[in-house]
Design an enzyme around this catalytic site. Structure first.
Site, mmCIF file in Angstrom:
data_model
loop_
_atom_site.group_PDB
_atom_site.id
_atom_site.type_symbol
_atom_site.label_atom_id
_atom_site.label_comp_id
_atom_site.label_asym_id
_atom_site.label_seq_id
_atom_site.Cartn_x
_atom_site.Cartn_y
_atom_site.Cartn_z
ATOM 1 N N TYR A 81 0.540 -1.105 0.061
ATOM 2 C CA TYR A 81 -0.058 0.358 -0.090
ATOM 3 C C TYR A 81 0.372 1.273 0.001
ATOM 4 C CZ TYR A 81 -4.045 -3.099 1.047
ATOM 5 O OH TYR A 81 -5.052 -3.771 1.033
ATOM 6 N N ASN A 135 -7.458 7.249 3.846
ATOM 7 C CA ASN A 135 -7.454 7.855 3.847
ATOM 8 C C ASN A 135 -7.981 7.410 6.272
ATOM 9 O OD1 ASN A 135 -10.288 9.449 5.656
ATOM 10 N ND2 ASN A 135 -10.987 10.038 3.786
ATOM 11 N N TRP A 136 -8.590 6.625 6.166
ATOM 12 C CA TRP A 136 -8.712 6.115 7.826
ATOM 13 C C TRP A 136 -6.998 5.900 7.932
ATOM 14 C CZ3 TRP A 136 -12.807 1.279 9.120
ATOM 15 C CH2 TRP A 136 -12.592 0.361 8.723
ATOM 16 N N TYR A 195 1.231 -0.496 -7.212
ATOM 17 C CA TYR A 195 0.006 -0.535 -6.646
ATOM 18 C C TYR A 195 -0.794 -0.889 -8.219
ATOM 19 C CZ TYR A 195 -3.698 -0.507 -4.303
ATOM 20 O OH TYR A 195 -5.456 -0.414 -3.777
ATOM 21 N N GLN A 210 -14.113 6.263 2.824
ATOM 22 C CA GLN A 210 -13.734 5.895 3.221
ATOM 23 C C GLN A 210 -14.420 6.003 4.676
ATOM 24 O OE1 GLN A 210 -9.668 4.782 4.302
ATOM 25 N NE2 GLN A 210 -9.763 2.266 2.909
ATOM 26 N N ASP A 263 -12.911 -4.672 2.635
ATOM 27 C CA ASP A 263 -12.806 -4.744 1.190
ATOM 28 C C ASP A 263 -13.507 -6.500 1.299
ATOM 29 O OD1 ASP A 263 -10.988 -3.282 1.669
ATOM 30 O OD2 ASP A 263 -9.489 -4.463 0.254
ATOM 31 N N TRP A 273 -11.214 -9.368 5.447
ATOM 32 C CA TRP A 273 -12.329 -9.477 6.077
ATOM 33 C C TRP A 273 -13.578 -10.393 6.547
ATOM 34 C CZ3 TRP A 273 -12.031 -5.038 9.243
ATOM 35 C CH2 TRP A 273 -11.172 -3.925 8.889
ATOM 36 N N GLU A 290 -0.463 -6.501 9.438
ATOM 37 C CA GLU A 290 -1.986 -5.926 8.859
ATOM 38 C C GLU A 290 -3.138 -5.926 9.763
ATOM 39 O OE1 GLU A 290 -2.451 -6.842 4.772
ATOM 40 O OE2 GLU A 290 -4.481 -5.128 5.003
#
Ligand code: GLC
Length: 421
Positions: free
Chosen positions: A33, A38-39, A85, A106, A165, A346, A389
């Site tokens: 990444y 954003n977050w 990426y 986001q 995601d 997720w 992560e």
């Protein structure tokens, strides 16, 4: 796996933030990444605030430099291209702001953590706050205009907009998409991380299809809202905006700005969040707004009701269960769900930064013992596996990318705050 000691980890965590600093903004991790997300960036700021408050503010200011004229703050800001990426700026084709960006947003955690920065040193923060409050206001207004359902729940128009995601929350909507030929493409994520820990190819085709659709429509909000192909109201973004609105109202007060609109939004979203309750699973879940179908998935973000300022006694039993079912909670999907996969992104893994939000909410609502359990278990999983992560909730094995910014950040700002270690 061996347990690392607290002081070494403190130093490592600060080192990760510095190492992922690209000069005023922080990337989540190099390779996988390489841009400003954003977050992630907001959590980076929270982490920096434990040892360098001016740098924390700089992070937030950099994020808002990417804000679009519509008020939306994109989920990725491409300050410069990086061939590591995919999909990069050339695929998104969104050049509406000062930098190329993605065309979606986001979860808006910013107001909440800006408030924390401000409260640490109001004198330092005040002038920055003066310029940030109108920007936050514009972003929240954009949510109310373009992402708020008739019921008041907040919806996403792409799985990536939720920040989760490949959650089962999108399965029915994803299955209904007909991506056709999205053209040839080469994923980069699977060259950095084991493919079994990442979304599948069928999911990627659909992610791309939705990006191509937005691009074709010039990322114009009104055009995209016509005949939508993906609209899912979900508890994560809804609870987060609800919480952020409350914090924005406090920030408005701090700079002497009228907060009555913001308070009205709060009331509307609170009503919307209630519609996400699903008796069948005894928790909050997502709704495909195009069909009315519920996802039936009890995911970690359902436990953000306390963080949102909506304590719900019905969530106590699922909370007790989730804290004892796995050694390293909170799993992104409860293990009883047939779709649970302890390593796939997720659909099972535990994410430390989500725990930090759940933990803040629990502590604020007086559920101090649960909050403490969660903090201790998060400490343990990081001491065993480092700043990964995310983690396997059953074994605690580290997964995904490593030297991850938000895991380092929450170690400093949440796990260690009040820690006896
Ligand atoms: C993944 C996550 C998302 C995060 C991004 C960068 O796409 O799902 O939440 O912001 O990676 O860390």
């Amino acid at each position: 796996m061996k347990d690392l000691d607290y002081e070494t980890l403190d130093e490592d965590a600060r080192g990760i933030l510095r190492q992922n600093d690209r000069g005023g903004f922080t990337i989540p991790t190099s390779g996988l990444y390489p841009f400003q997300w954003n977050w992630d960036s907001v959590f980076a700021a929270w982490g920096f605030s434990t040892f360098d408050l001016p740098r924390a503010w700089a992070e937030i200011e950099a994020l808002f430099e990417g804000q679009l004229p519509s008020g939306m703050v994109p989920h990725i800001i491409f300050r410069k291209d990086d061939s590591d990426y995919f999909p990069g700026p050339g695929v998104w084709g969104c050049d509406l702001g000062a930098f190329s960006s993605s065309g979606i947003t986001q979860p808006p955690v910013a107001a909440t953590f800006i408030r924390k920065l401000y409260e640490q040193d109001p004198a330092l923060g005040r002038p920055i706050l003066e310029t940030l409050v109108p920007k936050l206001y514009a972003w929240h207004q954009w949510f109310m205009d373009w992402r708020c359902s008739d019921d008041g729940a907040i919806f996403v128009t792409h799985p990536w907009e939720s920040g989760r995601d490949n959650s089962p929350d999108w399965d029915s909507s994803m299955a209904a998409l007909e991506p056709g030929d999205v053209g040839p493409y080469t994923r980069r994520d699977t060259s950095h991380v084991d493919p079994s820990m990442r979304p599948t190819k069928a999911e990627y085709d659909r992610y791309l299809y939705l990006v191509q659709r937005g691009r074709k429509l010039g990322w114009d909000d009104a055009a995209m809202a016509e005949a939508p192909e993906f609209q899912v109201a979900e508890p994560g973004i809804s609870f987060i905006l609800l919480r952020a609105n409350r914090d924005l109202a406090a920030l408005c007060d701090a700079v002497g700005r009228d907060a009555s609109d913001v308070n009205a939004w709060t009331a509307r979203i609170e009503t919307g969040c209630k519609t996400l309750w699903n008796d069948e699973i005894g928790g909050y879940d997502a709704v495909n707004l195009l069909t009315g179908a519920r996802s039936g998935a009890l995911s970690s973000v359902a436990f953000l009701c306390w963080y949102a300022g909506m304590p719900d006694a019905r969530m106590q039993a699922p909370l007790t269960r989730v804290l004892s079912d796995v050694a390293f909670p909170v799993p992104s999907l409860v293990p009883q769900d047939a779709r649970f996969d302890s390593l796939r992104y997720w659909r099972g893994p535990t994410w430390g930064f989500v725990n930090s939000m759940i933990g803040l909410g629990l502590a604020e609502s007086g559920l101090t013992s649960e909050a403490e359990t969660l903090r201790q278990r998060t400490a343990e999983v990081i001491r065993k596996g480092g700043f990964a992560e995310y983690f396997d909730p059953i074994t605690g094995a580290p997964a995904g990318g490593d030297s991850f910014t938000w895991t380092a950040a929450i170690w400093l700002a949440w796990v260690r705050a009040g820690s006896e270690g």
